[in-house]
Design an enzyme around this catalytic site. Sequence first.
Site, PDB file in Angstrom:
ATOM      1  N   LYS A 125       3.995 -15.301 -95.025  1.00 48.05           N
ATOM      2  CA  LYS A 125       4.062 -15.368 -93.564  1.00 48.05           C
ATOM      3  C   LYS A 125       2.682 -15.464 -92.921  1.00 48.05           C
ATOM      4  CE  LYS A 125       8.696 -13.719 -92.881  1.00 48.05           C
ATOM      5  NZ  LYS A 125       9.614 -12.799 -92.196  1.00 48.05           N
ATOM      6  N   ARG A 144      12.598  -9.707-100.167  1.00 47.76           N
ATOM      7  CA  ARG A 144      13.003 -11.111-100.076  1.00 47.76           C
ATOM      8  C   ARG A 144      11.750 -11.973-100.218  1.00 47.76           C
ATOM      9  NH1 ARG A 144      13.462 -15.153 -96.104  1.00 47.76           N
ATOM     10  NH2 ARG A 144      15.324 -16.490 -96.328  1.00 47.76           N
TER      11      ARG A 144
END
Length: 309
Positions: free
Chosen positions: A248, A287
């Site tokens: 991210k 995840r």
Amino acid sequence: MRAIFQWKIGARTLELGRRTLIMGIVNVTPDSFSDGGLFVDAAKAVAHAERLLDEGASIIDVGGESTRPGAAVAADAASSSPSPAPASSTPTAISEDEERKRILPVIRDLKKRRPETVISVDTYKASVARAAVDEGAEVVNDISGFRWDPKMAKTLAELKVGAVLMHTRGRPEEWRTLPPIGDPVLLVKRDLRQWAEAAGLAGIKRDHLVLDPGFGFGKRLEENYPLLAHFGELQQMGFPLLAGVSRKSFIGRALARDGQDAPVEKRLYGTLAAEGLLILKGAHIIRTHDVALASEAARLVDAVVASGG
């Protein structure tokens, strides 16, 4: 110590807490921020999912719609969100039919090839969730916290599958213009408590729920670091916790050199560091895109957690 939970996902139960479960990401999309376009073909997506299983994934999360910053969500499913962006600046969301066409063949074929696989469907649309469960999915991972589609909570209660309730602030097309959060940890804790309560009132059983603070979803880059630092406080809510930080933007910012954020392909080591921290602070499920390395890192951190460290 990390709390132990029995997560009901329909006809079976997953134990959470004795070891970290790895959820492998399969994006059947042309435009996801990290791997968009690599697995649009169903056969390639299934082959990728099988690789992730062989590398240590316990759950495969299949998604057919990108919710990267700037993406649109379906207008009829966003009625509970605040005022939409002007039409001239709003991208086009994919239809329910298109989303089903992308993901259902993958879920169907993966279930045929690997019948024991726990498949999660990454969707905020109730009709897509139902169709995916009909094909063998046992978990619904809804980034909107069951809020963008008013039918989602009731649908999940009827299906009796596992459900991941994620915190999202605003919608992807609004994220760049949202005002700053005063205290991101306080906000996420407050909202998740309220949304989990609402899910219970809609009929979703507590032991079917997992909570996710939604790193990056409606949070400015700098707002993710305190959320990471104080992730352990989320254990106070009494639910199992999922965290997704893989590649991210806030990781890219932390790894910046010469004023340039690290590109997606240079965020692996930062991702592994963040995932290790999250496990130490109580994450039950990670995840991630990089299953093999995350699985190895999780085994080491799990040994530390088990030792009482």
